[in-house]
Enzyme design. Structure first.
Site, PDB file in Angstrom:
ATOM      1  N   GLY A  90       4.844 -21.216 -50.649  1.00 61.87           N
ATOM      2  CA  GLY A  90       6.102 -20.541 -50.950  1.00 61.87           C
ATOM      3  C   GLY A  90       7.259 -21.529 -50.936  1.00 61.87           C
ATOM      4  O   GLY A  90       7.326 -22.391 -50.069  1.00 61.87           O
ATOM      5  N   THR A 107      11.862 -39.609 -50.141  1.00 57.49           N
ATOM      6  CA  THR A 107      11.894 -40.642 -51.183  1.00 57.49           C
ATOM      7  C   THR A 107      12.791 -41.808 -50.771  1.00 57.49           C
ATOM      8  O   THR A 107      12.395 -42.985 -50.820  1.00 57.49           O
ATOM      9  CB  THR A 107      12.411 -40.038 -52.508  1.00 57.49           C
ATOM     10  OG1 THR A 107      11.562 -38.949 -52.858  1.00 57.49           O
ATOM     11  CG2 THR A 107      12.416 -41.064 -53.624  1.00 57.49           C
ATOM     12  N   ARG A 158       0.145 -22.303 -55.962  1.00 54.05           N
ATOM     13  CA  ARG A 158      -0.973 -22.060 -55.066  1.00 54.05           C
ATOM     14  C   ARG A 158      -2.202 -22.608 -55.783  1.00 54.05           C
ATOM     15  O   ARG A 158      -2.287 -22.547 -57.006  1.00 54.05           O
ATOM     16  CB  ARG A 158      -1.072 -20.566 -54.760  1.00 54.05           C
ATOM     17  CG  ARG A 158       0.243 -20.073 -54.123  1.00 54.05           C
ATOM     18  CD  ARG A 158       0.077 -18.921 -53.176  1.00 54.05           C
ATOM     19  NE  ARG A 158       0.997 -19.032 -52.049  1.00 54.05           N
ATOM     20  CZ  ARG A 158       2.247 -18.537 -52.016  1.00 54.05           C
ATOM     21  NH1 ARG A 158       2.741 -17.917 -53.055  1.00 54.05           N
ATOM     22  NH2 ARG A 158       2.981 -18.672 -50.940  1.00 54.05           N
ATOM     23  N   ASP A 207       2.250 -22.638 -43.461  1.00 56.20           N
ATOM     24  CA  ASP A 207       0.988 -22.637 -42.728  1.00 56.20           C
ATOM     25  C   ASP A 207      -0.217 -23.015 -43.605  1.00 56.20           C
ATOM     26  O   ASP A 207      -1.042 -23.835 -43.220  1.00 56.20           O
ATOM     27  CB  ASP A 207       0.798 -21.226 -42.149  1.00 56.20           C
ATOM     28  CG  ASP A 207      -0.189 -21.187 -41.028  1.00 56.20           C
ATOM     29  OD1 ASP A 207       0.197 -21.511 -39.894  1.00 56.20           O
ATOM     30  OD2 ASP A 207      -1.366 -20.861 -41.296  1.00 56.20           O
ATOM     31  N   THR A 223       9.410 -23.373 -44.893  1.00 61.05           N
ATOM     32  CA  THR A 223       9.169 -21.937 -45.102  1.00 61.05           C
ATOM     33  C   THR A 223      10.351 -21.155 -44.552  1.00 61.05           C
ATOM     34  O   THR A 223      10.880 -21.510 -43.501  1.00 61.05           O
ATOM     35  CB  THR A 223       7.873 -21.453 -44.416  1.00 61.05           C
ATOM     36  OG1 THR A 223       7.904 -20.023 -44.304  1.00 61.05           O
ATOM     37  CG2 THR A 223       7.714 -22.013 -43.012  1.00 61.05           C
ATOM     38  N   ASP A 255      10.181 -18.279 -43.355  1.00 61.84           N
ATOM     39  CA  ASP A 255       9.738 -17.361 -42.288  1.00 61.84           C
ATOM     40  C   ASP A 255       9.896 -17.911 -40.866  1.00 61.84           C
ATOM     41  O   ASP A 255       9.828 -17.159 -39.906  1.00 61.84           O
ATOM     42  CB  ASP A 255       8.255 -16.999 -42.476  1.00 61.84           C
ATOM     43  CG  ASP A 255       8.018 -16.184 -43.735  1.00 61.84           C
ATOM     44  OD1 ASP A 255       9.011 -15.731 -44.334  1.00 61.84           O
ATOM     45  OD2 ASP A 255       6.852 -15.998 -44.106  1.00 61.84           O
ATOM     46  N   ASP A 311       7.758 -19.491 -39.192  1.00 66.18           N
ATOM     47  CA  ASP A 311       6.570 -19.127 -38.414  1.00 66.18           C
ATOM     48  C   ASP A 311       5.654 -20.308 -38.092  1.00 66.18           C
ATOM     49  O   ASP A 311       4.457 -20.137 -37.935  1.00 66.18           O
ATOM     50  CB  ASP A 311       5.789 -18.028 -39.140  1.00 66.18           C
ATOM     51  CG  ASP A 311       5.357 -18.457 -40.535  1.00 66.18           C
ATOM     52  OD1 ASP A 311       5.828 -19.506 -41.009  1.00 66.18           O
ATOM     53  OD2 ASP A 311       4.555 -17.742 -41.145  1.00 66.18           O
ATOM     54  N   MET A 360      11.944 -10.587 -45.453  1.00 66.48           N
ATOM     55  CA  MET A 360      10.662 -11.303 -45.457  1.00 66.48           C
ATOM     56  C   MET A 360      10.247 -11.690 -44.047  1.00 66.48           C
ATOM     57  O   MET A 360      11.016 -11.585 -43.095  1.00 66.48           O
ATOM     58  CB  MET A 360      10.746 -12.517 -46.377  1.00 66.48           C
ATOM     59  CG  MET A 360      10.740 -12.122 -47.846  1.00 66.48           C
ATOM     60  SD  MET A 360      10.562 -13.542 -48.940  1.00 66.48           S
ATOM     61  CE  MET A 360      10.369 -12.698 -50.522  1.00 66.48           C
ATOM     62  N   ARG A 417       6.157 -12.290 -43.131  1.00 67.48           N
ATOM     63  CA  ARG A 417       4.839 -11.636 -43.141  1.00 67.48           C
ATOM     64  C   ARG A 417       4.313 -11.356 -41.734  1.00 67.48           C
ATOM     65  O   ARG A 417       3.916 -10.261 -41.397  1.00 67.48           O
ATOM     66  CB  ARG A 417       3.834 -12.532 -43.876  1.00 67.48           C
ATOM     67  CG  ARG A 417       3.388 -11.994 -45.191  1.00 67.48           C
ATOM     68  CD  ARG A 417       2.487 -13.015 -45.862  1.00 67.48           C
ATOM     69  NE  ARG A 417       3.032 -14.373 -45.724  1.00 67.48           N
ATOM     70  CZ  ARG A 417       2.450 -15.463 -46.185  1.00 67.48           C
ATOM     71  NH1 ARG A 417       1.296 -15.384 -46.817  1.00 67.48           N
ATOM     72  NH2 ARG A 417       3.004 -16.653 -46.036  1.00 67.48           N
ATOM     73  N   GLY A 421      25.033  -7.145 -36.700  1.00 67.86           N
ATOM     74  CA  GLY A 421      25.343  -6.001 -35.846  1.00 67.86           C
ATOM     75  C   GLY A 421      24.523  -4.776 -36.194  1.00 67.86           C
ATOM     76  O   GLY A 421      24.987  -3.640 -36.061  1.00 67.86           O
TER      77      GLY A 421
HETATM   78  P1  ADP Z   1       2.182 -21.648 -47.505  1.00 68.35           P
HETATM   79  O1  ADP Z   1       2.026 -23.120 -47.412  1.00 68.35           O
HETATM   80  O2  ADP Z   1       3.570 -21.254 -47.901  1.00 68.35           O
HETATM   81  O3  ADP Z   1       1.669 -20.924 -46.276  1.00 68.35           O
HETATM   82  P2  ADP Z   1      -0.229 -20.819 -48.999  1.00 68.35           P
HETATM   83  O4  ADP Z   1      -0.837 -20.090 -47.858  1.00 68.35           O
HETATM   84  O5  ADP Z   1      -0.283 -20.179 -50.336  1.00 68.35           O
HETATM   85  O6  ADP Z   1       1.314 -21.145 -48.765  1.00 68.35           O
HETATM   86  O7  ADP Z   1      -0.934 -22.243 -49.104  1.00 68.35           O
HETATM   87  C1  ADP Z   1      -0.549 -23.175 -50.081  1.00 68.35           C
HETATM   88  C2  ADP Z   1      -1.743 -23.931 -50.587  1.00 68.35           C
HETATM   89  O8  ADP Z   1      -2.354 -24.682 -49.535  1.00 68.35           O
HETATM   90  C3  ADP Z   1      -2.885 -23.081 -51.132  1.00 68.35           C
HETATM   91  O9  ADP Z   1      -2.654 -22.629 -52.437  1.00 68.35           O
HETATM   92  C4  ADP Z   1      -4.041 -24.048 -51.062  1.00 68.35           C
HETATM   93  O10 ADP Z   1      -4.019 -24.955 -52.145  1.00 68.35           O
HETATM   94  C5  ADP Z   1      -3.745 -24.804 -49.781  1.00 68.35           C
HETATM   95  N1  ADP Z   1      -4.522 -24.203 -48.676  1.00 68.35           N
HETATM   96  C6  ADP Z   1      -4.218 -23.104 -47.948  1.00 68.35           C
HETATM   97  N2  ADP Z   1      -5.200 -22.810 -47.068  1.00 68.35           N
HETATM   98  C7  ADP Z   1      -6.166 -23.748 -47.260  1.00 68.35           C
HETATM   99  C8  ADP Z   1      -7.454 -23.994 -46.692  1.00 68.35           C
HETATM  100  N3  ADP Z   1      -7.966 -23.209 -45.737  1.00 68.35           N
HETATM  101  N4  ADP Z   1      -8.158 -25.059 -47.150  1.00 68.35           N
HETATM  102  C9  ADP Z   1      -7.660 -25.859 -48.114  1.00 68.35           C
HETATM  103  N5  ADP Z   1      -6.475 -25.661 -48.698  1.00 68.35           N
HETATM  104  C10 ADP Z   1      -5.724 -24.634 -48.290  1.00 68.35           C
END
Ligand code: ADP
Length: 323
Positions: free
Chosen positions: A11, A24, A72, A103, A126, A128, A130, A170, A172, A186
């Site tokens: 995200g 960079t 993704r 995450d 992110t 969130d 989180d 947002m 999750r 408030g």
């Molecule tokens: P965020 O990083 O915002 O939590 P996602 O959960 O969509 O977003 O993860 C982003 C990308 O990271 C995924 O599309 C995938 O390419 C990679 N990824 C996520 N989980 C795994 C995993 N268990 N193993 C390998 N790659 C992963």
């Protein structure tokens, strides 16, 4: 290490561009080459990669979104996909990565880094908030301010019409945006996933007579299967209390956009610079965190899938101030 690759994944979040710029510039300052990888891990599979000079990141610190795009990538979740990614890195001569994301992104980084003994440093990007090991994540403060502006506007109309508003934000699995958004505006209450297992927050709210002394009310709800979301809660209240004029607003993707706040720009700049320091210190497989204003290196396995607790003091403050 000669050449550092950089990517944004998962995200998007405001401040990612400030982070790209910082990584960079800090890398070039230290004599590294830099390559920008487009569309997250997907760019490692398709080879969408460009050399980055200092000018490539000019004039982007103030922009929302990410100039490197994000995506993704299912293939990266398979060993075959990660092999293609590794071959691309070797071909491009990239010998360390800085990844910016949430995450999922850091989970992918951890798996890849272990599989190929490859140096990766992660930055928490992110809205969130989180991720464990950092007080705030890149994008969180901007999203919180966007929520504050939106809720302020909704309050004007809520008060004029004496309405009860459920506003979905947002987050999750995390109530940081809802809880701190409620304090900042408030609002009467925040319904968050962290505590709904203990009590039915809505029942408690109604029991305490949240409409007794007020002619309008605003409740922030974290979008989550645990809270059920704003629509679901509003329907429940409307059924039980037909006399209330209940409305729902789902803020949605407006929360992801916009120019990053000073806080997020500074956070991203410090973290991006620290990512290069970490590589120079031979750190690998760590996320950069800032806790109590100090840079920290948090091992990936600690940062991910590790619940970051909600501060009880914040909950109590909201409760006290909404009487
Ligand atoms: P965020 O990083 O915002 O939590 P996602 O959960 O969509 O977003 O993860 C982003 C990308 O990271 C995924 O599309 C995938 O390419 C990679 N990824 C996520 N989980 C795994 C995993 N268990 N193993 C390998 N790659 C992963």
């Amino acid at each position: 290490i000669k050449c550092v690759g950089i990517l944004t994944s998962g995200g998007d979040a405001p401040g990612m561009n400030a982070a790209i710029r910082a990584v960079t510039r800090a890398a070039i300052y230290n004599g590294f080459e830099v390559k920008g990888i487009y569309r997250g891990y997907k760019g490692l599979i398709t080879g969408e990669i460009t050399p980055f000079k200092t000018q490539n990141v000019s004039n982007i610190i103030q922009l929302g979104g990410t100039i490197l795009k994000t995506a993704r990538c299912q293939e990266f979740k398979t060993p075959e996909g990660r092999k293609v990614a590794y071959d691309t890195l070797v071909k491009e001569g990239i010998d360390a990565l800085v990844v910016i994301g949430g995450d999922g992104t850091l989970t992918g980084a951890r798996i890849f880094a272990t599989e190929y003994n490859y140096p990766i440093v992660g930055l928490p990007g992110t809205i969130d908030n989180d991720l464990y090991g950092t007080d705030t994540t890149i994008g969180y403060d901007t999203a919180l301010n966007t929520i504050m502006d939106a809720v302020d506007k909704i309050r004007d109309t809520a008060t004029s019409h004496e309405r009860l508003f459920f506003i979905e934000v947002m987050g999750r699995d995390a109530g940081f945006l809802a809880l701190n958004g409620a304090i900042a505006t408030g609002a009467e209450a925040a319904i968050i996933p962290e505590i709904s297992t203990e009590v039915d927050q809505l029942e408690e709210l109604i029991k305490n007579g949240f409409r007794k002394s007020k002619n309008s009310s605003i409740v922030l709800v974290a979008e989550s299967p645990i809270t059920g979301g704003a629509m679901h809660l509003a329907e429940r209240v409307q059924k039980e209390y037909p006399q209330y004029d209940v409305r729902v607003t789902i803020l949605g993707h407006i929360q992801r956009g916009g120019s990053p706040t000073a806080h997020d720009r500074i956070l991203a700049s410090r973290m991006g610079s620290a990512a290069i320091d970490a590589l120079l210190e031979d750190q690998r497989n760590v996320m950069i965190g800032i806790r109590n204003n100090e840079i920290e290196y948090i091992p990936f396995n600690k940062a991910i899938k590790n619940d970051k607790p909600i501060d009880r003091e914040l909950l109590n403050t909201l409760r006290k101030l909404s009487i």
